[in-house]
Design a protein around this motif. Sequence first.
Motif: not given
Length: 172
Positions: A154, A147, A156, A150-152
């Motif tokens: 970007k 998770k 989506e 995925r944020q790092e």
Amino acid sequence: MGPTGEHDNQRWEQEREERKEQWAREDESRWHQERLAAYSTLLNNIERWIRLARHAKPRAYLGQRAISRENAELLEAAVDEIQNAAITVELLAPEPIRGRVRALYVSTSFFRIDFSGNVRERSAQEAEQDAEATIEKVIERKNALRKLIRQELKIEMPAVGDASEIAKNPGA
């Protein structure tokens, strides 16, 4: 310098700035690909370790309190692969990700030690339960790491509800 010279200088400065921005975008794209490759390798190695650990864990119904020597060697090799991938991630990732990777490495490396012999006295059922709890902790940590990655990066991902809506209306 006349009006034409000033205009040329302004145009040249604008072109130079545009080139700098383009180079920065290209660098970011290149580093993004490097991080994606490093993270993918690490997550694949962790998945492999999970499969091996589930196969190797002590089985109460067989009266096992420890893992076999062969399985210990396989797990050690899997931990080495995790460590090798983690080294690359350590060089490329921000601190929150590096911290999660270190925690995963520790959890996976101690599993083999904890279940390879008579380090702790416990019944076969306790050994199996403890092993399963450790594996589940690794899975939780891997999911939290994924998770964060995925944020790092970007990336989506649509929620499950969103995906079902997309499937219903693929052209929308």
